[in-house]
Design a protein around this motif. Structure first.
Motif, short mmCIF file in Angstrom:
data_model
loop_
_atom_site.label_atom_id
_atom_site.label_comp_id
_atom_site.label_asym_id
_atom_site.label_seq_id
_atom_site.Cartn_x
_atom_site.Cartn_y
_atom_site.Cartn_z
N ASP A 24 0.23 13.66 -136.36
CA ASP A 24 0.57 12.31 -136.82
C ASP A 24 1.77 12.35 -137.77
N VAL A 25 2.25 11.18 -138.13
CA VAL A 25 3.45 11.07 -138.97
C VAL A 25 3.25 11.78 -140.30
N ARG A 26 2.07 11.63 -140.91
CA ARG A 26 1.82 12.28 -142.20
C ARG A 26 1.96 13.80 -142.07
N ALA A 27 1.37 14.37 -141.04
CA ALA A 27 1.48 15.81 -140.84
C ALA A 27 2.93 16.23 -140.61
N LEU A 28 3.63 15.47 -139.75
CA LEU A 28 5.02 15.80 -139.46
C LEU A 28 5.90 15.72 -140.71
N ARG A 29 5.64 14.74 -141.56
CA ARG A 29 6.48 14.53 -142.74
C ARG A 29 6.10 15.41 -143.92
N HIS A 30 4.83 15.75 -144.06
CA HIS A 30 4.41 16.39 -145.30
C HIS A 30 3.72 17.74 -145.15
N ASP A 31 3.13 18.01 -144.00
CA ASP A 31 2.31 19.22 -143.89
C ASP A 31 2.95 20.33 -143.06
N LEU A 32 3.97 20.02 -142.30
CA LEU A 32 4.57 21.01 -141.39
C LEU A 32 6.03 21.27 -141.73
N PHE A 33 6.54 22.38 -141.23
CA PHE A 33 7.97 22.71 -141.29
C PHE A 33 8.48 22.85 -142.73
N SER A 34 7.81 23.65 -143.53
CA SER A 34 8.22 23.88 -144.92
C SER A 34 9.38 24.85 -144.98
N GLY A 35 10.22 24.64 -145.99
CA GLY A 35 11.37 25.53 -146.18
C GLY A 35 12.23 25.06 -147.33
N ASP A 36 13.51 25.31 -147.20
CA ASP A 36 14.49 24.88 -148.20
C ASP A 36 15.62 24.14 -147.50
N VAL A 37 16.28 23.29 -148.27
CA VAL A 37 17.37 22.47 -147.74
C VAL A 37 18.57 22.54 -148.68
N TYR A 38 19.72 22.18 -148.14
CA TYR A 38 20.92 22.11 -148.98
C TYR A 38 21.85 21.02 -148.49
N LEU A 39 22.63 20.50 -149.43
CA LEU A 39 23.74 19.60 -149.16
C LEU A 39 24.96 20.31 -149.74
N ALA A 40 26.00 20.50 -148.95
CA ALA A 40 27.15 21.27 -149.41
C ALA A 40 28.45 20.52 -149.17
N ASP A 41 29.34 20.66 -150.12
CA ASP A 41 30.71 20.19 -149.97
C ASP A 41 31.53 21.40 -149.55
N THR A 42 31.85 21.51 -148.27
CA THR A 42 32.54 22.70 -147.77
C THR A 42 33.99 22.76 -148.22
N THR A 43 34.56 21.63 -148.59
CA THR A 43 35.94 21.62 -149.07
C THR A 43 36.03 22.26 -150.44
N GLU A 44 35.08 21.93 -151.31
CA GLU A 44 35.10 22.46 -152.68
C GLU A 44 34.18 23.66 -152.87
N ASP A 45 33.50 24.08 -151.82
CA ASP A 45 32.58 25.22 -151.87
C ASP A 45 31.53 25.06 -152.97
N ARG A 46 30.87 23.89 -152.95
CA ARG A 46 29.79 23.60 -153.90
C ARG A 46 28.60 23.08 -153.14
N GLU A 47 27.39 23.30 -153.67
CA GLU A 47 26.21 22.80 -152.98
C GLU A 47 25.09 22.48 -153.95
N LEU A 48 24.20 21.63 -153.46
CA LEU A 48 22.92 21.36 -154.11
C LEU A 48 21.87 21.90 -153.15
N ALA A 49 21.07 22.86 -153.62
CA ALA A 49 20.11 23.50 -152.73
C ALA A 49 18.78 23.68 -153.44
N THR A 50 17.72 23.60 -152.67
CA THR A 50 16.41 23.93 -153.19
C THR A 50 16.18 25.42 -152.97
N ALA A 51 15.30 26.00 -153.75
CA ALA A 51 14.94 27.41 -153.57
C ALA A 51 13.44 27.56 -153.81
N TRP A 52 12.70 26.58 -153.34
CA TRP A 52 11.26 26.54 -153.61
C TRP A 52 10.44 27.05 -152.43
#
Length: 165
Positions: A24-52
């Motif tokens: 179901d939607v709850r499982a897809l959104r909250h219980d599955l596919f755990s990891g880390d994500v990032y948003l990066a500015d490739t022009t300035e070589d900067r990013e906001l990333a999780t490491a959890w």
């Protein structure tokens, strides 16, 4: 240029008995596919990333698409001086990603980054396009890895709601 990416966690695998076809939607959104994500500015070589290691990656992609829609509600569009603000909260943490749109630009900050660090800044149209591309690319990766996921009606509805731009 905005780059959005992810890495699935080996520490928090999906339960082996998961039936991805009927999850179901709850499982897809909250219980599955755990990891880390990032948003990066490739022009300035900067990013906001999780490491959890526990961020629900599909939920992150879904929320980014929702955020782009929320930031685009002003009828003046890119002519609107704003600011228009919204946040993405991480359910197991008090940390937030904050999005502020002024005219045609979006600034992104993270609670866990240093206060002296400048926000990432992108054209709004780039945020919308890259968010949707990330969602579709992520779903393609996940359906390749998990039998039955491509047959899940919740994913059909999600990709129909947020088509590639």
């Amino acid at each position: 240029m905005l780059d959005i990416g992810y890495a699935l966690s080996h520490r928090f695998p999906d339960p082996p008995q998961t039936d991805y076809r009927t999850a179901d939607v709850r499982a897809l959104r909250h219980d599955l596919f755990s990891g880390d994500v990032y948003l990066a500015d490739t022009t300035e070589d900067r990013e906001l990333a999780t490491a959890w290691g526990w961020v629900p990656v599909l939920d992150f992609a879904w929320a980014l698409c929702d955020i782009a829609e929320q930031l685009d509600r002003d009828p003046l569009g890119s002519r609107s001086p704003g600011p228009h603000r919204t946040e993405l909260d991480f359910t197991e943490s008090a940390d937030l990603l904050r999005f502020t749109r002024r005219f045609g630009w979006v600034e992104i900050t993270a609670d866990w980054s240093r206060e002296t660090e400048r926000p990432l800044s992108f054209p709004f149209t780039e945020l919308r396009r890259e968010s949707r591309d990330f969602l579709h690319d992520l779903i393609a990766d996940l359906t390749d890895m998990h039998d039955g996921l491509a047959d899940n009606p919740a994913l059909w509805a999600l990709t129909a709601r947020f088509p590639r731009v």
